[in-house]
Motif scaffolding. Structure first.
Motif, PDB file in Angstrom:
ATOM      1  N   GLN A 177       1.023  -1.098   0.108  1.00 50.01           N
ATOM      2  CA  GLN A 177       0.074   0.064   0.002  1.00 50.01           C
ATOM      3  C   GLN A 177       0.866   1.346  -0.168  1.00 50.01           C
TER       4      GLN A 177
ATOM      5  N   GLU B 194      -2.627   5.776   0.910  1.00 43.40           N
ATOM      6  CA  GLU B 194      -3.667   4.757   0.981  1.00 43.40           C
ATOM      7  C   GLU B 194      -3.710   4.527   2.527  1.00 43.40           C
ATOM      8  N   GLN B 195      -2.495   4.302   3.044  1.00 46.00           N
ATOM      9  CA  GLN B 195      -2.545   3.884   4.345  1.00 46.00           C
ATOM     10  C   GLN B 195      -3.013   5.184   5.373  1.00 46.00           C
TER      11      GLN B 195
ATOM     12  N   TRP C 120      -5.065   7.540   4.477  1.00 49.83           N
ATOM     13  CA  TRP C 120      -6.420   7.589   4.329  1.00 49.83           C
ATOM     14  C   TRP C 120      -7.233   6.550   5.346  1.00 49.83           C
ATOM     15  N   ASP C 121      -6.663   5.135   5.552  1.00 49.34           N
ATOM     16  CA  ASP C 121      -7.380   4.240   6.093  1.00 49.34           C
ATOM     17  C   ASP C 121      -6.959   4.376   7.593  1.00 49.34           C
ATOM     18  N   ARG C 122      -5.645   4.398   7.997  1.00 49.47           N
ATOM     19  CA  ARG C 122      -5.265   4.303   9.369  1.00 49.47           C
ATOM     20  C   ARG C 122      -5.258   5.718  10.217  1.00 49.47           C
TER      21      ARG C 122
ATOM     22  N   ARG D 229      -9.991   3.425   9.862  1.00 48.94           N
ATOM     23  CA  ARG D 229     -10.986   2.573   9.444  1.00 48.94           C
ATOM     24  C   ARG D 229     -11.168   1.112  10.222  1.00 48.94           C
TER      25      ARG D 229
END
Length: 634
Positions: free
Chosen positions: A200, A204-205, A207-209, A214
């Motif tokens: 990733q 990406e990380q 945004w998610d972490r 998330r």
């Protein structure tokens, strides 16, 4: 010392209330409509309409659809659908609101049996306002996070896991050594043995972490993500402040919020075309990579029609609401052309700014543009931030982009909240007319509270669920019923006469095109898209995460909660009507006595009290004749 009794206290309270009501007034001395108020000038109306129609979809969806569906070739079906469906339906909704100066619920006094469509619009708009405000909060968070150098998502920091890498990792399956330790030129590893390790990117990380924090799915709600909750509160507060006096205050705000995105798009475009690899991005978007053979695929035409309708916000009720504050003789036809063509032009123009930067990103990574192009959240919060981080003075460009993102969302949210307030004010004018500010604040507060589940760790799943269930084919049902109600039940020719009362008489040739669209082309187009959407319906998902059965059931419940108002209101109207079954059905399919221009001075002979009374007597007489004939046969 003077003593105050109850009567003195009551008089003092009433005087204070009068002062507050006067301060809360959303009507100016020069307004034509002294009850509801009007736009201060036409510029504010046009800017508000443009700001409402031009939203996030123009930035994060249209460019991707253009690339996906044949590049420049996609503009052919897109422009055709704009002419056949977008402009006619936008003109229809604008005319409806301006004629009666009422919100989406009261406009259905024209066809009382379908007044449930107005309630359905209200419910859809309320649900969408909840998650749309959350998306604005995402943009605010990224804008604040951009005030750092370097940008926090530039590299894998302490918040990242071992699967994070700023560059692709490639290994050889013979030696399991990283690509950096060997070259294909010296034959260390045959090209057939080169494998890519799935990783990733930092964006990406992040945004998610970091941004979303998330969770694993809808079942795992987790706590509220407080930085998103605070951004949500700020977003709601700004919307409420801009709408305190309705269109009087929001009309001033749009001078900035509706024009600033164009400034940013121009700046990003100028910067983008000077970057290495920008030409490749533009070629993929709309250049020599255009594929005319795509026009033979039905999916391309479906995407063009869907994007046209959703981009213009047709069926949401916002177009009717904003037009209801126009002066009666405003040239609504001219305004509809300006707004719809501006919307289409902005979509195409924004694509150049987006894909020029994506072309530069693809050049850096050594990938085709097609592998980095995405839509929706992936473009706005993963791909484009990654591309901006590669530019010199990256924080500046990131701040500009996300501030533009924020203003685009804000304009659309203005109309959504204004629609809710307008429906309540029109339904209870004596109770709420002098308390518009209170209605706006309460509506925004409720939307904030209902939005809190969307800023938990499972929040993105709730946002996606509402978006894919409520803001999709449900709107097609609303628009289809809107066309059937106005053109076939109320009467398209009667509606044309209503429009001519506002803009003056037009030639037969002028109305021939609009009759063709309203009576045949547009409803057929909507019906085909609706059937196609239902036949190709797939369960919603976010990335690889599937929704649990109870989540899907909840999505269908939201749809049912919106649609149920249509039959419930129809049955209620039939029960309240008088006479036998046929007479009741006929009466609720005819305009109610309250259907007419808001101001008496504009009603003319067609809507004079005598004419309305004569029309009602004629209907009763025809019903009596039917009963006599029926009895004679019996």
């Amino acid at each position: 010392m003077r003593k105050y009794g109850w009567s003195n206290f009551k008089d003092l309270f009433l005087r204070k209330s009068a002062v507050v009501d006067q301060q809360d007034s959303h009507v100016d001395e020069g307004d034509e409509n002294t009850v509801r108020g009007n736009w201060t000038n036409k510029r504010e109306y046009i800017l508000s309409m443009i700001g409402y129609a031009i939203g996030l979809g123009n930035i994060w969806r249209f460019p991707y659809l253009t690339y996906k569906n044949g590049g420049g070739a996609f503009l052919i079906p897109y422009l055709l659908m704009l002419v056949l469906g977008g402009i006619p339906l936008f003109f229809l909704e604008s005319s409806l609101g301006q004629f009666c100066s009422q919100g989406p619920i009261n406009t259905w006094r024209a066809v009382p049996i379908l007044q449930g469509v107005g309630y359905c619009m209200f419910m859809v708009n309320a649900l969408v306002a909840i998650y749309y405000n959350v998306i604005i909060a995402y943009g605010l968070y990224y804008m604040f996070a951009s005030f750092q150098s370097p940008l926090p998502w530039t590299s894998c920091s302490s918040w990242a896991d071992s699967n994070c890498s700023p560059t692709p990792i490639v290994k050889c399956n013979l030696s399991s050594l990283p690509l950096a330790n060997w070259t294909q030129d010296n034959g260390t590893c045959p090209s057939s043995n080169i494998i890519s390790i799935p990783v990733q990117s930092p964006t990406e990380q992040y945004w998610d972490r970091v941004a979303l924090q998330r969770s694993s799915g809808l079942d795992d709600t987790g706590p509220v993500v407080w930085h998103l909750a605070l951004c949500l509160l700020l977003s709601v507060t700004l919307v409420a402040a801009a709408l305190l006096k309705g269109v009087k205050s929001s009309g001033k705000v749009v001078y900035f919020t509706a024009t600033f995105p164009y400034v940013v798009i121009v700046i990003l475009l100028i910067r983008g075309v000077t970057l290495e690899g920008a030409r490749d991005g533009i070629e993929f978007y709309i250049g020599s990579q255009s594929n005319l053979t795509k026009l033979a695929e039905a999916e391309v035409w479906k995407d063009a029609a869907t994007q046209t309708l959703y981009s213009l916000s047709i069926g949401w009720g916002g177009v009717t609401t904003l037009a209801s504050y126009n002066k009666f003789h405003n040239n609504v036809f001219h305004d509809s052309l300006v707004v719809t063509l501006t919307n289409a032009g902005t979509s195409v123009f924004a694509g150049f700014a987006i894909f020029s930067v994506l072309g530069h990103m693809a050049h850096i990574y050594g990938k085709p543009v097609g592998e980095v192009a995405q839509e929706g959240f992936g473009l706005a919060f993963i791909v484009y931030p990654d591309a901006l981080s590669k530019l010199p003075i990256a924080p500046f460009w990131s701040i500009m982009f996300f501030f533009m993102f924020f203003t685009l969302g804000l304009d659309s949210q203005f109309a959504g909240i204004e629609m809710i307030s307008t429906c309540l004010l029109d339904a209870f004018p004596k109770l709420f007319q002098s308390r518009r500010s209170l209605i706006t604040i309460v509506a925004c507060a409720i939307i904030f509270l209902l939005g809190l589940p969307c800023v938990t760790r499972a929040g993105i799943y709730w946002v996606t669920l509402i978006d894919q269930f409520v803001a999709s084919w449900l709107l097609l049902i609303i628009v289809f019923l809107e066309i059937i109600g106005l053109c076939y039940i109320y009467g398209g020719n009667r509606f044309i006469q209503d429009i001519e009362m506002m803009i003056g008489s037009k030639s037969f040739c002028f109305w021939l095109w609009w009759r063709a669209c309203w009576f045949f082309i547009s409803p057929c187009l909507i019906l085909v898209i609706l059937v196609w959407s239902l036949l190709t319906l797939e369960p919603p998902h976010y990335g690889a995460v599937q929704y649990p059965a109870w989540g899907l059931a909840l999505g269908w419940c939201m749809i049912a909660f919106c649609l149920v108002w249509i039959p419930v209101v129809a049955v209620y109207k039939l029960m309240r009507a008088e006479g036998n079954a046929w007479k009741r059905l006929k009466s609720v399919c005819c305009p109610s006595e309250d259907w007419h221009p808001f101001l008496e001075v504009h009603r003319g002979e067609r809507y004079s009290e005598e004419r309305c009374r004569h029309r009602k007597d004629s209907v009763n007489q025809s019903d009596a004749d039917v009963n006599v004939i029926s009895n004679s046969w019996l």
